[in-house]
Design an enzyme around this catalytic site. Structure first.
Site, mmCIF file in Angstrom:
data_model
loop_
_atom_site.group_PDB
_atom_site.id
_atom_site.type_symbol
_atom_site.label_atom_id
_atom_site.label_comp_id
_atom_site.label_asym_id
_atom_site.label_seq_id
_atom_site.Cartn_x
_atom_site.Cartn_y
_atom_site.Cartn_z
ATOM 1 N N ASP A 121 14.679 -1.270 0.674
ATOM 2 C CA ASP A 121 15.417 -1.499 1.919
ATOM 3 C C ASP A 121 16.350 -2.692 1.694
ATOM 4 O OD1 ASP A 121 15.854 -2.652 4.601
ATOM 5 O OD2 ASP A 121 14.418 -1.213 5.330
ATOM 6 N N ARG A 180 0.484 6.959 7.561
ATOM 7 C CA ARG A 180 0.575 7.057 6.098
ATOM 8 C C ARG A 180 0.151 8.429 5.594
ATOM 9 N NH1 ARG A 180 1.260 1.839 3.848
ATOM 10 N NH2 ARG A 180 0.252 0.154 4.984
ATOM 11 N N LYS A 222 17.236 2.986 1.043
ATOM 12 C CA LYS A 222 18.132 2.796 2.201
ATOM 13 C C LYS A 222 19.246 1.881 1.735
ATOM 14 C CE LYS A 222 14.597 2.582 5.717
ATOM 15 N NZ LYS A 222 14.110 1.701 6.788
ATOM 16 N N PHE A 251 13.999 3.718 10.392
ATOM 17 C CA PHE A 251 12.632 3.423 9.964
ATOM 18 C C PHE A 251 11.895 4.748 9.807
ATOM 19 C CE2 PHE A 251 8.326 1.786 10.056
ATOM 20 C CZ PHE A 251 8.467 0.672 9.244
ATOM 21 N N VAL A 252 11.296 4.954 8.650
ATOM 22 C CA VAL A 252 10.630 6.235 8.388
ATOM 23 C C VAL A 252 9.144 6.018 8.062
ATOM 24 C CG1 VAL A 252 12.722 7.431 7.623
ATOM 25 C CG2 VAL A 252 11.354 6.178 5.949
ATOM 26 N N LYS A 297 0.811 -1.202 0.000
ATOM 27 C CA LYS A 297 0.000 0.000 0.000
ATOM 28 C C LYS A 297 0.850 1.261 0.000
ATOM 29 C CE LYS A 297 -2.597 -2.357 3.356
ATOM 30 N NZ LYS A 297 -3.005 -2.355 4.737
ATOM 31 N N GLY A 298 2.134 1.114 0.314
ATOM 32 C CA GLY A 298 2.980 2.288 0.565
ATOM 33 C C GLY A 298 3.087 3.269 -0.585
ATOM 34 N N GLU A 326 7.500 2.234 -6.357
ATOM 35 C CA GLU A 326 7.647 1.689 -5.004
ATOM 36 C C GLU A 326 7.984 2.817 -4.039
ATOM 37 O OE1 GLU A 326 7.039 -0.312 -2.818
ATOM 38 O OE2 GLU A 326 8.492 -1.943 -2.661
HETATM 39 P P1 IMP Z 1 12.585 -4.642 1.408
HETATM 40 O O1 IMP Z 1 11.932 -5.865 0.878
HETATM 41 O O2 IMP Z 1 13.379 -4.921 2.655
HETATM 42 O O3 IMP Z 1 13.393 -3.867 0.388
HETATM 43 O O4 IMP Z 1 11.449 -3.704 1.962
HETATM 44 C C1 IMP Z 1 10.691 -2.941 1.145
HETATM 45 C C2 IMP Z 1 9.332 -2.687 1.744
HETATM 46 O O5 IMP Z 1 9.388 -2.622 3.159
HETATM 47 C C3 IMP Z 1 8.831 -1.339 1.301
HETATM 48 O O6 IMP Z 1 8.002 -1.500 0.194
HETATM 49 C C4 IMP Z 1 8.079 -0.838 2.503
HETATM 50 O O7 IMP Z 1 6.730 -1.235 2.405
HETATM 51 C C5 IMP Z 1 8.695 -1.521 3.676
HETATM 52 N N1 IMP Z 1 9.661 -0.652 4.374
HETATM 53 C C6 IMP Z 1 11.009 -0.728 4.345
HETATM 54 N N2 IMP Z 1 11.578 0.220 5.087
HETATM 55 C C7 IMP Z 1 10.556 0.943 5.600
HETATM 56 C C8 IMP Z 1 10.497 2.120 6.450
HETATM 57 O O8 IMP Z 1 11.502 2.709 6.883
HETATM 58 N N3 IMP Z 1 9.250 2.556 6.748
HETATM 59 C C9 IMP Z 1 8.106 1.972 6.291
HETATM 60 N N4 IMP Z 1 8.114 0.891 5.489
HETATM 61 C C10 IMP Z 1 9.334 0.382 5.153
HETATM 62 MG MG MG Z 2 5.930 -1.150 0.029
#
Ligand code: IMP
Ligand code: MG
Length: 178
Positions: free
Chosen positions: A102, A164, A130, A151-152, A42-43, A98
């Site tokens: 992370d 959100r 990140k 974490f943001v 949903k982000g 996206e």
């Molecule tokens: P990844 O699979 O670790 O790259 O994470 C990506 C997903 O994790 C993003 O689409 C976000 O939904 C969530 N996410 C990662 N870091 C944060 C953060 O700092 N705040 C909120 N959601 C995050």
């Molecule tokens: Mg996401």
């Protein structure tokens, strides 16, 4: 809600300006094409709403839901794609929209999923990166900002489904997580 904020990292004005630039870049790069924007829910919902309005092309907009976090601030490492794609990707110029990259686990899984459906091209547009936390080698084609290793929340990003609707990107006070 505002009492929970530790620090504003990217202001409304900074987001607005950078997203306009990204939109102009995509408009130029895809001139004469009709890209398929796939927002990762949903982000992405706020970012997609803004960037799509700064892309001056005939776009198709679709969504996929992916989750790996549940109600935690640490990734579970397993990506669940919640809905099978019910739209055609083959031969399309796909741009994934996206919120934040992370570990890279979510986007790597999504890219594999989309590549199996043979698009004409696939690029990634992410608001935040990140980079320090990357576990898989994936890079962003259109990036808003490098993000500190914190974490943001805000501008679509949540912690346990809250925050959100903040119009900026911020970090939360440590006691919120405990
Ligand atoms: P990844 O699979 O670790 O790259 O994470 C990506 C997903 O994790 C993003 O689409 C976000 O939904 C969530 N996410 C990662 N870091 C944060 C953060 O700092 N705040 C909120 N959601 C995050
Ligand atoms: Mg996401």
């Amino acid at each position: 809600m505002k009492d929970d904020i530790n620090e504003i990292i990217f202001t409304e004005e900074e987001l607005r300006r950078r997203i306009k630039e990204l939109g102009e870049q995509i408009t130029a790069d895809y001139a004469g094409k009709s890209p398929l924007l796939i927002g990762i829910l949903k982000g992405c919902f706020v970012f997609l709403a803004d960037i799509s309005r700064s892309i001056e092309l005939d776009c198709e907009i679709r969504f996929l839901t992916a989750s790996s976090y549940g109600f935690s601030s640490v990734t579970s490492g397993k990506v669940k794609i919640e809905k099978d794609i019910d739209f055609d990707i083959s031969g399309r110029h796909v741009i994934i929209i996206e919120d934040i990259l992370d570990s890279g686990i979510t986007l790597t899984a999504l890219c594999e999923y989309i590549m199996k459906r043979v698009p004409a091209s696939l690029k990634i547009c992410a608001l935040l990166d990140k980079h320090a936390r990357r576990q898989l080698p994936i890079s962003v084609d259109y990036l808003g900002f490098e993000c500190p290793d914190e974490f943001v929340v805000g501008y679509g990003l949540d912690y346990a489904e809250r925050y959100r609707n903040l119009p900026f990107i911020a970090s939360l006070k440590p006691e919120i997580y405990s």
